[in-house]
Motif scaffolding. Structure first.
Motif, PDB file in Angstrom:
ATOM      1  N   ALA A 143       0.607  -7.883  -2.270  1.00  0.00           N
ATOM      2  CA  ALA A 143       1.612  -7.079  -2.961  1.00  0.00           C
ATOM      3  C   ALA A 143       2.520  -6.324  -2.013  1.00  0.00           C
ATOM      4  O   ALA A 143       3.748  -6.284  -2.200  1.00  0.00           O
ATOM      5  CB  ALA A 143       0.936  -6.117  -3.930  1.00  0.00           C
ATOM      6  N   ASP A 144       1.955  -5.710  -0.970  1.00  0.00           N
ATOM      7  CA  ASP A 144       2.785  -4.925  -0.059  1.00  0.00           C
ATOM      8  C   ASP A 144       3.723  -5.812   0.741  1.00  0.00           C
ATOM      9  O   ASP A 144       4.866  -5.437   1.032  1.00  0.00           O
ATOM     10  CB  ASP A 144       1.917  -4.064   0.864  1.00  0.00           C
ATOM     11  N   GLN A 145       3.276  -7.005   1.099  1.00  0.00           N
ATOM     12  CA  GLN A 145       4.129  -7.928   1.849  1.00  0.00           C
ATOM     13  C   GLN A 145       5.250  -8.461   0.965  1.00  0.00           C
ATOM     14  O   GLN A 145       6.406  -8.557   1.394  1.00  0.00           O
ATOM     15  CB  GLN A 145       3.294  -9.089   2.402  1.00  0.00           C
ATOM     16  N   GLU A 147       6.547  -6.961  -1.604  1.00  0.00           N
ATOM     17  CA  GLU A 147       7.483  -5.866  -1.863  1.00  0.00           C
ATOM     18  C   GLU A 147       8.441  -5.677  -0.695  1.00  0.00           C
ATOM     19  O   GLU A 147       9.651  -5.486  -0.880  1.00  0.00           O
ATOM     20  CB  GLU A 147       6.706  -4.578  -2.136  1.00  0.00           C
ATOM     21  N   ARG A 148       7.911  -5.772   0.518  1.00  0.00           N
ATOM     22  CA  ARG A 148       8.742  -5.565   1.701  1.00  0.00           C
ATOM     23  C   ARG A 148       9.752  -6.696   1.882  1.00  0.00           C
ATOM     24  O   ARG A 148      10.914  -6.459   2.215  1.00  0.00           O
ATOM     25  CB  ARG A 148       7.850  -5.441   2.935  1.00  0.00           C
TER      26      ARG A 148
END
Length: 215
Positions: A143-145, A147-148
């Protein structure tokens, strides 16, 4: 005849679903803006999700002219195009675009309040690129990747930016509030708040409802 019947069924399902939304969704905003443009007016639609939402969920109209341009990267110069349409046609004009397209063309808002245009700018704001949430990388990447790399959040306050440049601006949570943007012959910015994950779910639910009705 079968195709026309399916179209009538789909319209009925979408009317029922979108008219009962507690808060405007992105499909709801597309339906609302296409219904709200005055007769003889013009609608400019941005690439990415807005043009898809207008095609899928927009209110059918034969008395409004719809415009769209691809741009260098699909979303550049959308506000500038709408300004050109409003000036060239001298008719009420609206534009539907996402927050990223809005940010890409912020400079077009400079001194816009002095142009005396009847222009309603509706921004579906999910703080990023919504269309990527429909693609495989949304579930394949952490998820964080995701989003970035694909979400591209920017944190811009659409309403405050517009007000800082002298424009009338407000948030719309219902169809009636969005439609109020057409009440005055001036330039205004209307923000429709959205969430990228919820937007995927809304599209899936609408599609499933239409499929179920047709089955």
């Amino acid at each position: 005849e079968g195709w026309l019947h399916a179209d009538r069924v789909a319209r009925s399902v979408l009317d029922a679903a979108l008219s009962t939304e507690p808060n405007l969704s992105e499909p709801g905003a597309a339906r609302a803006i296409t219904a709200s443009v005055p007769t003889g007016g013009h609608l400019v639609v941005a690439s990415s999700m807005p043009v898809r939402d207008v095609e899928w969920f927009g209110t059918p109209r034969s008395d409004v002219t719809v415009h769209s341009n691809r741009g260098a990267n699909g979303i550049d110069g959308v506000i500038a195009t709408a300004i050109g349409v409003a000036i060239g046609s001298d008719e009420p004009t609206a534009v539907l675009l996402g927050d990223v397209a809005f940010c890409h063309d912020l400079s077009s808002l400079t001194a816009l309040q002095s142009r005396d245009l009847d222009l309603t700018i509706v921004v579906t704001d999910n703080d990023g690129g919504a269309i990527f949430s429909f693609l495989p990388q949304a579930t394949e990447l952490p998820a964080d990747q995701f989003e970035r790399l694909f979400g591209t959040p920017h944190g811009t306050d659409v309403v405050e930016v517009a007000r800082a440049l002298g424009l009338r601006a407000y948030v719309a949570e219902t169809v009636d509030v969005l439609a109020a943007g057409f009440d005055e012959p001036d330039t205004c910015v209307v923000r429709v708040a959205s969430n990228r994950k919820d937007n995927v779910d809304v599209h899936a639910a609408l599609n499933a409802a239409v499929v179920a009705a047709l089955d």
